[in-house]
Design an enzyme around this catalytic site. Structure first.
Site, PDB file in Angstrom:
ATOM      1  N   LYS A 201      42.670  50.712  31.001  1.00 53.61           N
ATOM      2  CA  LYS A 201      41.255  50.314  30.938  1.00 53.61           C
ATOM      3  C   LYS A 201      40.669  50.211  32.350  1.00 53.61           C
ATOM      4  CE  LYS A 201      39.088  46.388  30.841  1.00 53.61           C
ATOM      5  NZ  LYS A 201      37.884  46.735  31.622  1.00 53.61           N
ATOM      6  N   GLU A 275      48.584  42.416  40.620  1.00 55.03           N
ATOM      7  CA  GLU A 275      48.086  42.676  41.988  1.00 55.03           C
ATOM      8  C   GLU A 275      46.731  41.981  42.075  1.00 55.03           C
ATOM      9  OE1 GLU A 275      49.682  44.356  44.275  1.00 55.03           O
ATOM     10  OE2 GLU A 275      51.047  45.718  43.240  1.00 55.03           O
ATOM     11  N   CYS A 309      41.010  44.352  48.431  1.00 52.64           N
ATOM     12  CA  CYS A 309      41.804  43.138  48.229  1.00 52.64           C
ATOM     13  C   CYS A 309      42.564  42.752  49.494  1.00 52.64           C
ATOM     14  CB  CYS A 309      42.781  43.362  47.082  1.00 52.64           C
ATOM     15  SG  CYS A 309      43.653  44.927  47.247  1.00 52.64           S
ATOM     16  N   GLU A 406      37.968  34.224  48.852  1.00 55.90           N
ATOM     17  CA  GLU A 406      37.775  35.675  48.867  1.00 55.90           C
ATOM     18  C   GLU A 406      36.306  35.994  48.560  1.00 55.90           C
ATOM     19  OE1 GLU A 406      39.436  38.085  45.656  1.00 55.90           O
ATOM     20  OE2 GLU A 406      40.142  39.508  47.157  1.00 55.90           O
TER      21      GLU A 406
HETATM   22  P1  NAD Z   1      38.396  41.096  37.571  1.00 56.25           P
HETATM   23  O1  NAD Z   1      39.645  40.309  37.482  1.00 56.25           O
HETATM   24  O2  NAD Z   1      37.134  40.456  37.194  1.00 56.25           O
HETATM   25  O3  NAD Z   1      38.512  42.395  36.655  1.00 56.25           O
HETATM   26  C1  NAD Z   1      39.598  43.294  36.777  1.00 56.25           C
HETATM   27  C2  NAD Z   1      39.795  43.994  35.458  1.00 56.25           C
HETATM   28  O4  NAD Z   1      40.202  43.045  34.492  1.00 56.25           O
HETATM   29  C3  NAD Z   1      38.536  44.666  34.909  1.00 56.25           C
HETATM   30  O5  NAD Z   1      38.900  45.874  34.294  1.00 56.25           O
HETATM   31  C4  NAD Z   1      38.056  43.651  33.870  1.00 56.25           C
HETATM   32  O6  NAD Z   1      37.297  44.232  32.838  1.00 56.25           O
HETATM   33  C5  NAD Z   1      39.383  43.122  33.341  1.00 56.25           C
HETATM   34  N1  NAD Z   1      39.317  41.782  32.741  1.00 56.25           N
HETATM   35  C6  NAD Z   1      38.416  40.802  32.964  1.00 56.25           C
HETATM   36  N2  NAD Z   1      38.735  39.711  32.226  1.00 56.25           N
HETATM   37  C7  NAD Z   1      39.851  40.018  31.528  1.00 56.25           C
HETATM   38  C8  NAD Z   1      40.680  39.311  30.612  1.00 56.25           C
HETATM   39  N3  NAD Z   1      40.417  38.049  30.257  1.00 56.25           N
HETATM   40  N4  NAD Z   1      41.769  39.925  30.098  1.00 56.25           N
HETATM   41  C9  NAD Z   1      42.078  41.182  30.457  1.00 56.25           C
HETATM   42  N5  NAD Z   1      41.325  41.918  31.310  1.00 56.25           N
HETATM   43  C10 NAD Z   1      40.235  41.339  31.857  1.00 56.25           C
HETATM   44  O7  NAD Z   1      38.378  41.651  39.047  1.00 56.25           O
HETATM   45  P2  NAD Z   1      37.279  42.600  39.688  1.00 56.25           P
HETATM   46  O8  NAD Z   1      36.119  41.764  40.022  1.00 56.25           O
HETATM   47  O9  NAD Z   1      37.077  43.822  38.864  1.00 56.25           O
HETATM   48  O10 NAD Z   1      38.038  43.095  41.003  1.00 56.25           O
HETATM   49  C11 NAD Z   1      38.026  42.384  42.157  1.00 56.25           C
HETATM   50  C12 NAD Z   1      39.312  41.627  42.321  1.00 56.25           C
HETATM   51  O11 NAD Z   1      40.428  42.509  42.249  1.00 56.25           O
HETATM   52  C13 NAD Z   1      39.417  40.961  43.662  1.00 56.25           C
HETATM   53  O12 NAD Z   1      39.888  39.643  43.521  1.00 56.25           O
HETATM   54  C14 NAD Z   1      40.432  41.800  44.413  1.00 56.25           C
HETATM   55  O13 NAD Z   1      41.098  41.144  45.444  1.00 56.25           O
HETATM   56  C15 NAD Z   1      41.318  42.248  43.325  1.00 56.25           C
HETATM   57  N6  NAD Z   1      42.047  43.471  43.683  1.00 56.25           N
HETATM   58  C16 NAD Z   1      43.379  43.366  43.989  1.00 56.25           C
HETATM   59  C17 NAD Z   1      44.097  44.493  44.358  1.00 56.25           C
HETATM   60  C18 NAD Z   1      45.556  44.398  44.689  1.00 56.25           C
HETATM   61  O14 NAD Z   1      46.203  45.426  44.740  1.00 56.25           O
HETATM   62  N7  NAD Z   1      46.096  43.223  44.893  1.00 56.25           N
HETATM   63  C19 NAD Z   1      43.473  45.727  44.408  1.00 56.25           C
HETATM   64  C20 NAD Z   1      42.119  45.801  44.101  1.00 56.25           C
HETATM   65  C21 NAD Z   1      41.414  44.649  43.727  1.00 56.25           C
END
Ligand code: NAD
Length: 496
Positions: A201, A275, A309, A406
């Site tokens: 997804k 991650e 991230c 962050e």
């Molecule tokens: P997010 O956690 O809001 O969303 C990430 C994904 O999870 C999206 O596809 C979203 O639709 C889905 N999601 C949201 N709620 C969910 C739930 N309850 N159950 C299952 N899936 C759910 O994060 P974001 O705002 O899209 O991305 C930014 C974040 O991602 C930042 O905190 C960043 O640091 C992190 N990030 C980490 C890495 C890494 O490798 N560590 C890489 C990229 C981004």
């Protein structure tokens, strides 16, 4: 759209420009990129409408215009996708030789390379990142990741000597919006190479390149149901996590959602890798090559609008060189061009969504109300779309929220230090532990720091360098498990 360069001396900057000058626009052509009006779900090798017939739009953050509509998958759709993945796993994929699996994964890598220009344009349109980054970072790295994992498919006996590596089964994979195609590659490539099938997804604000990848996969001849891609928001992701048919969950996203997922899979047989977020320390010692370090700071925080991230969002500069570094940093910030993501001159594109722009602006207010000194480059920004000037905060302490939380935007919090011990303590004083950077002329100092910094990835005299052979992942609340390298295969196998 003409992108204006800075005209005059900016407050706090040593740079002045005598003449008003601007770059001629150099937009990347979009002729070779095709976008449908509406995208259905990719299940069992076919594009199928969602059960409830609901669709949501994806917005171009640079123009605020709708790009296309995407299906909103509910629990029934996710169930169909998981069943398709299970069937493909049982019938074909888990039985196929590693050599044959590898050929399919290679083919996907080659096809991404062949369509690299189209993928780069679509990534910039949907996500807002500059075309330079999509073209030179995201797309080539995505192809490289498929190539790398393809190479392991028939060598798992060598990857895990004296063990028998068996695939885990159906992997549910959920990714964020900051590197949409690249994160899809990080997830799908190792899963397939190890003999698993997947339900992926993408994030709701950036589903376009994932659906383009679905088209490519359909054309590649990959057996139906090996890769299924469903679009939707958090509820769709939760349906994947909670479905009893998923054997492994791979998640990249925020720490908050990662914690929800960890609770959801607790007590089940599911494997989990997370991650999550970060607040990386980028540490500049007085003996560092200062000009390169300044370039590394810029690359570390303003690259990809700070939507990274592992962004070096906490800068620690040794006191004796702090004035020099900050002066050079401000001067370099003045030369950054913020604007049209499709313009090849653009350094900083659009913020991914209106919501994320609101979060960044909220932190700019918080930083100022907490008494930090804010500096922004004087560059012009487009009147329409979601844009932020590159920003830094001075007079910051550990307790400032801009230095501890962050932000996920082009906002840098600067602190100074005197000794190695002091900067180690400050750098490690965070719930996160994804990455860090160390800039110094002394090899011994690099080894001392890298041994003691609690971060999964540490760059020395460089920043934000990625390679598929190198594992990536965090400590503490930045998650667990690794992606990339041989370590990235472990989550996708059971070892006998
Ligand atoms: P997010 O956690 O809001 O969303 C990430 C994904 O999870 C999206 O596809 C979203 O639709 C889905 N999601 C949201 N709620 C969910 C739930 N309850 N159950 C299952 N899936 C759910 O994060 P974001 O705002 O899209 O991305 C930014 C974040 O991602 C930042 O905190 C960043 O640091 C992190 N990030 C980490 C890495 C890494 O490798 N560590 C890489 C990229 C981004």
């Amino acid at each position: 759209m003409a992108t204006k360069a800075p005209k005059a001396k900016a407050p706090g900057s040593a740079l002045t420009f005598d003449t008003d000058w601007s770059y001629a626009p150099a937009p990347e052509s979009t002729d070779h990129a095709s976008v449908r009006e509406r995208y259905d779900l990719f299940i069992g090798g076919r594009f199928v409408p969602p059960a409830k017939g609901k669709y949501f739009p994806s917005i171009n953050p640079a123009t605020e215009k709708k790009i296309a509509e995407f299906a909103e998958a509910d629990a029934d759709d996710v169930d169909r996708a998981v069943r398709a993945a299970r069937s493909a796993y049982d019938r074909v994929w888990s039985k196929m030789s590693g050599r044959d699996r590898g050929k399919y994964v290679y083919r996907i890598a080659r096809m991404i390379q062949e369509r690299a220009r189209e993928f780069a344009v679509l990534e910039s349109l949907d996500g807002g990142k500059s075309i330079r980054e999509s073209r030179d970072v995201d797309v080539p790295l995505a192809a490289a990741h498929f190539f790398y994992c393809a190479g392991w498919a028939d060598k798992l006996d060598y990857a895990f000597p004296n063990r028998k590596a068996r695939p885990v089964g159906v992997a549910g994979q959920i990714i964020p919006w900051n590197f949409p195609l690249l994160m899809a590659a990080w997830k799908i490539a190792p899963a397939l190479a190890c003999g698993n099938t997947v339900v992926l997804k993408p994030a709701e604000t950036t589903p376009l390149t994932a659906m383009k990848l679905a088209e490519l996969i359909a054309e590649s001849g990959l057996p139906e149901g090996v890769v299924n891609i469903v679009t939707g928001a958090g509820a769709t992701g939760a349906a994947i996590v909670n479905h009893p048919g998923t054997d492994k969950i791979a998640f990249t996203g925020s720490t908050g959602v990662g914690k929800i997922l960890q609770k959801a899979v607790a007590g089940t047989k599911k494997k989990l890798t997370l991650e999550l977020g970060g607040k990386a320390a980028n540490i500049i010692f007085e003996d560092a090559p200062i000009d390169q370090a300044v370039e590394g700071i810029i690359n570390g925080i303003y690259f990809n609008q700070g939507h990274v991230c592992c962004a070096g969002s906490r800068l620690f500069v040794q006191e004796s060189v702090a004035d020099r570094v900050i002066r050079k940093l401000k001067d370099r910030m003045e030369t950054l061009i913020v604007g049209d993501p499709l313009d090849k001159n653009t350094d900083i594109g659009a913020i991914n969504s209106k919501e994320q722009l609101g979060i960044i602006n909220k932190y700019l207010d918080i930083g100022q109300s907490e008494g930090a000194e804010m500096y922004q480059s004087s560059c012009s920004i487009p009147g329409r779309g979601y844009f932020v000037r590159p920003t830094l905060f001075l007079n910051v302490s550990q307790s400032h929220r801009v230095a501890s939380e962050e932000i996920f935007g082009p906002v840098l919090a600067v602190q100074t230090f005197r000794t190695e011990a002091e900067v180690l303590e400050k750098a490690n004083n965070t719930p996160y532990g994804l990455s860090a950077g160390v800039w110094t002329d002394k090899g011994s100092k690099i080894f001392n720091m890298t041994r003691r910094l609690r971060a999964g990835v540490i760059w020395a005299n460089t920043y934000n360098k990625f390679d598929p052979t190198s594992p990536f992942g965090g400590f503490k609340e930045s998650g667990f498990g690794r992606e990339g390298g041989l370590h990235g295969m472990y989550p996708y196998v059971n070892l006998d």
